[in-house]
Motif scaffolding. Structure first.
Motif, mmCIF file in Angstrom:
data_model
loop_
_atom_site.group_PDB
_atom_site.id
_atom_site.type_symbol
_atom_site.label_atom_id
_atom_site.label_comp_id
_atom_site.label_asym_id
_atom_site.label_seq_id
_atom_site.Cartn_x
_atom_site.Cartn_y
_atom_site.Cartn_z
ATOM 1 N N ARG A 182 3.552 -9.468 6.837
ATOM 2 C CA ARG A 182 4.070 -8.324 5.933
ATOM 3 C C ARG A 182 5.579 -7.842 6.358
ATOM 4 N N ALA A 189 2.410 -7.352 -2.502
ATOM 5 C CA ALA A 189 1.312 -7.220 -3.473
ATOM 6 C C ALA A 189 0.241 -5.915 -2.739
ATOM 7 N N GLU A 190 -0.822 -6.148 -2.525
ATOM 8 C CA GLU A 190 -1.908 -4.977 -2.251
ATOM 9 C C GLU A 190 -1.387 -4.651 -0.805
ATOM 10 N N GLU A 191 -1.263 -3.169 -0.651
ATOM 11 C CA GLU A 191 -0.913 -2.529 0.803
ATOM 12 C C GLU A 191 0.309 -3.318 1.182
ATOM 13 N N GLU A 241 -10.079 -3.371 2.644
ATOM 14 C CA GLU A 241 -8.571 -3.848 2.641
ATOM 15 C C GLU A 241 -8.430 -5.197 2.656
ATOM 16 N N PRO A 242 -7.020 -5.622 2.361
ATOM 17 C CA PRO A 242 -6.819 -7.045 1.846
ATOM 18 C C PRO A 242 -7.076 -7.960 2.790
#
Length: 583
Positions: free
Chosen positions: A339, A350-352, A397-398
């Protein structure tokens, strides 16, 4: 024209109008020759992620290509060693540079001057194909290192050195390929970390990885060559659970990857493993272990590489015919590194905030596990056990959700169990294993079909207790009939006396399958005999007065692992006391 740095953004370095670099090529960055890898190429810019601290780099500093991919040196000396995320030996670096890793350190991953006692296993005229073994050497007291032809090479042996002592880069065999070229085989080879090593055939995982942990071996088994996830919030015991598995599972070799974890945890691993004696061989545990330490204060890009370094080392020993278990602690820190780098590359989040390619990267890692017929003609396996650290124990969570997609075993750690000192804190209601179909024939053959029947009964009792506890929360336990009170009592014995395990007790830290089976047998025997009492409308308090529930709960401590005949005495005692109640 020499290539030079155009811009620096944390671990991300850009080079302008470079034409010589290829995708995934390993490069040296700056005057200190920091190790980096090409991760993006356009006509205008080449993007490099640097695996070392980039402080002090300036525009105009040189960037040098190697024309090879990011790779590892594979050979004897990997075991009983500790590396950072890009296979630099930390012990040797400490001798050369002190307690802190100096940037641009060019220490050889494996000791080039150490002599190994090599036995050549081929002769002139033999035809060797990729993966075949041509020499062996005792790497540690426990493990014999097998030198293998690189998977991409084959040919006829033209020269063989005599058995004796050789250094890492000494030529011991020469082969001639189909084009007439001569290739020298030494004690080592190189392999790119992001490329899976090839195998002859992948096999169905039909043999369990025996861990000695009852909640795993009995309720949620994982196979050799399987994949498992250990998700849990802070303080739930992920690292300790992996330590127990690393110490006691029946894998031949352990690869432990500390990926972004606290430095004190890695130092604890080092201290514990150096003190622990391997129960199978009597030698130190480190003789069959290699550690990869990339702690939270080390460069973030190397954290992303450490996972691939670990799985490549595991595949290398699998190709020799060994069963390898790799512990990745934790893949959440690895995803956080993805990330951070993705953010510096200005990619669409993307997500979070995780990059859109997070699922594919996770699948690339977990799919490299498995059991296989390898090119050397043996069978080997890589079992992957990855810890996941969801913030606030949020399993939605992802990283946790995507990990569930690619693993067949899910050991969900529970915060309330951990705080109640119930270890391993694996929640039996949230966890699952998809290996029962593959492993039940093995259990039936080696432990008897009754082992499977006992497991089914134990699981049913825990599920029924979970349902009853919902009622108890609403109206209390006093209104329940005695048959339901009995289920709650027996489930408590299962939880405390069977699923809870003491890592510091000599007989409870590791429990063989036969003892696990006999413990289930005694618990279920008590349940069946107690049901007969309740059926006669005799109050359950009469059974409590006999002290049987407390006695069976303590069975894990009171019966040593080498005196399983004592279980017969427990069954006789249960029968005598229940018969006395029934009279």
């Amino acid at each position: 024209m020499a290539n030079v740095i155009y811009g620096v953004n944390g671990p991300v370095v850009t080079v302008k109008e470079a034409k010589e670099f290829s995708m995934m090529e390993m490069v040296y960055v700056g005057k200190q020759r920091l190790v980096g890898e090409v991760i993006g190429i356009t006509s205008a810019y080449t993007t490099i992620q640097c695996y070392e601290e980039t402080t002090g780099l300036m525009p105009g500093d040189p960037v040098e290509g190697t024309h090879t991919r990011m790779n590892l040196l594979l050979g004897p000396g990997i075991l009983d060693n500790i590396f950072d995320g890009i296979e630099r030996p930390l012990a040797q670096i400490e001798k050369d540079c002190g307690a802190f890793i100096s940037r641009g350190s060019s220490v050889s991953p494996l000791d080039p001057d150490k002599e190994w006692d090599v036995t050549i296993t081929v002769k002139v005229g033999d035809v060797l194909k990729g993966g075949m073994i041509y020499a062996t050497a005792p790497e540690t007291h426990i493990i014999t290192h097998k030198m293998m032809v690189p998977p991409t090479l084959s040919g006829k042996v033209t020269e063989v050195k005599p058995d004796g002592k050789y250094k890492l880069h000494d030529t011991i065999v020469k082969i001639e390929d189909e084009f007439g070229a001569i290739h020298e085989l030494t004690l080592c080879q190189r392999w790119p970390i992001r490329t899976p090593r090839p195998v002859k055939e992948r096999l169905t995982p039909t043999v369990p990885l025996i861990t000695g942990q009852r909640v795993i071996d009995t309720l949620f088994p994982v196979s050799k060559g399987g994949t498992a996830a250990i998700p849990g919030g802070f303080g739930t015991g992920k690292t300790m659970t992996q330590h127990q598995l690393a110490k006691w599972c029946d894998a031949d070799i352990i690869v432990y990857v500390g990926c972004g974890e606290r430095g004190n945890e890695m130092s604890q691993v080092l201290q514990e493993f150096s003190e622990l004696i391997d129960p199978k061989s009597g030698y130190p545990m480190t003789d069959r272990t290699t550690l990869i330490a990339n702690t939270s204060n080390m460069p973030v890009a190397a954290r992303e590489a450490s996972i691939y370094t670990g799985i490549t080392l595991a595949e290398y020993y699998r190709d020799m015919g060994y069963d390898v278990a790799i512990m990745a602690d934790s893949t959440s820190r690895w995803a956080e590194a993805l990330r951070e780098i993705s953010g510096r590359l200005e990619e669409m989040p993307a997500e979070e905030g995780f990059p859109a390619y997070l699922p594919s990267r996770l699948s690339e890692f977990y799919e490299r596990g498995g059991r296989a017929d390898v090119l050397s003609g043996n069978q080997g396996s890589v079992t992957i056990i990855g810890a996941v650290s969801p913030q606030g124990s949020d399993f939605s969570e992802p990283v946790t959700q995507n990990t569930k997609r690619f693993t067949r075993c899910f050991w969900a750690l529970d915060k309330s169990l951990a705080y109640a000192r119930h270890y391993p804190a694996i929640n039996w209601n949230d966890s699952y294993s998809e290996y029962f179909t593959d492993l039940d024939p093995w259990y039936a053959e080696n432990c008897g079909k009754d082992f499977i029947d006992y497991r089914t009964s134990i699981t049913a009792l825990l599920q029924e207790e979970n349902r009853l506890m919902e009622i108890v929360k609403l109206i209390g336990s006093d209104v329940l009939p005695d048959d339901q009170k009995l289920i709650i009592e027996i489930a408590k014995i299962i939880r405390v006396g069977f699923l809870q395990q003491n890592a510091f007790h000599k007989d409870d830290t590791y429990v063989p399958l036969e003892k696990q089976k006999r413990m289930m047998q005694v618990i279920l025997h008590l349940y069946e005999r107690s049901k007969a009492v309740v059926a006669e409308n005799i109050p359950i308090s009469r059974i409590r007065e006999q002290g049987l529930f407390e006695k069976v709960t303590k069975i894990k401590y009171d019966i040593p692992n080498d005196h399983l005949e004592m279980f017969d005495e427990y069954i006789r005692d249960i029968d005598e006391k229940i018969n006395a109640v029934l009279r």
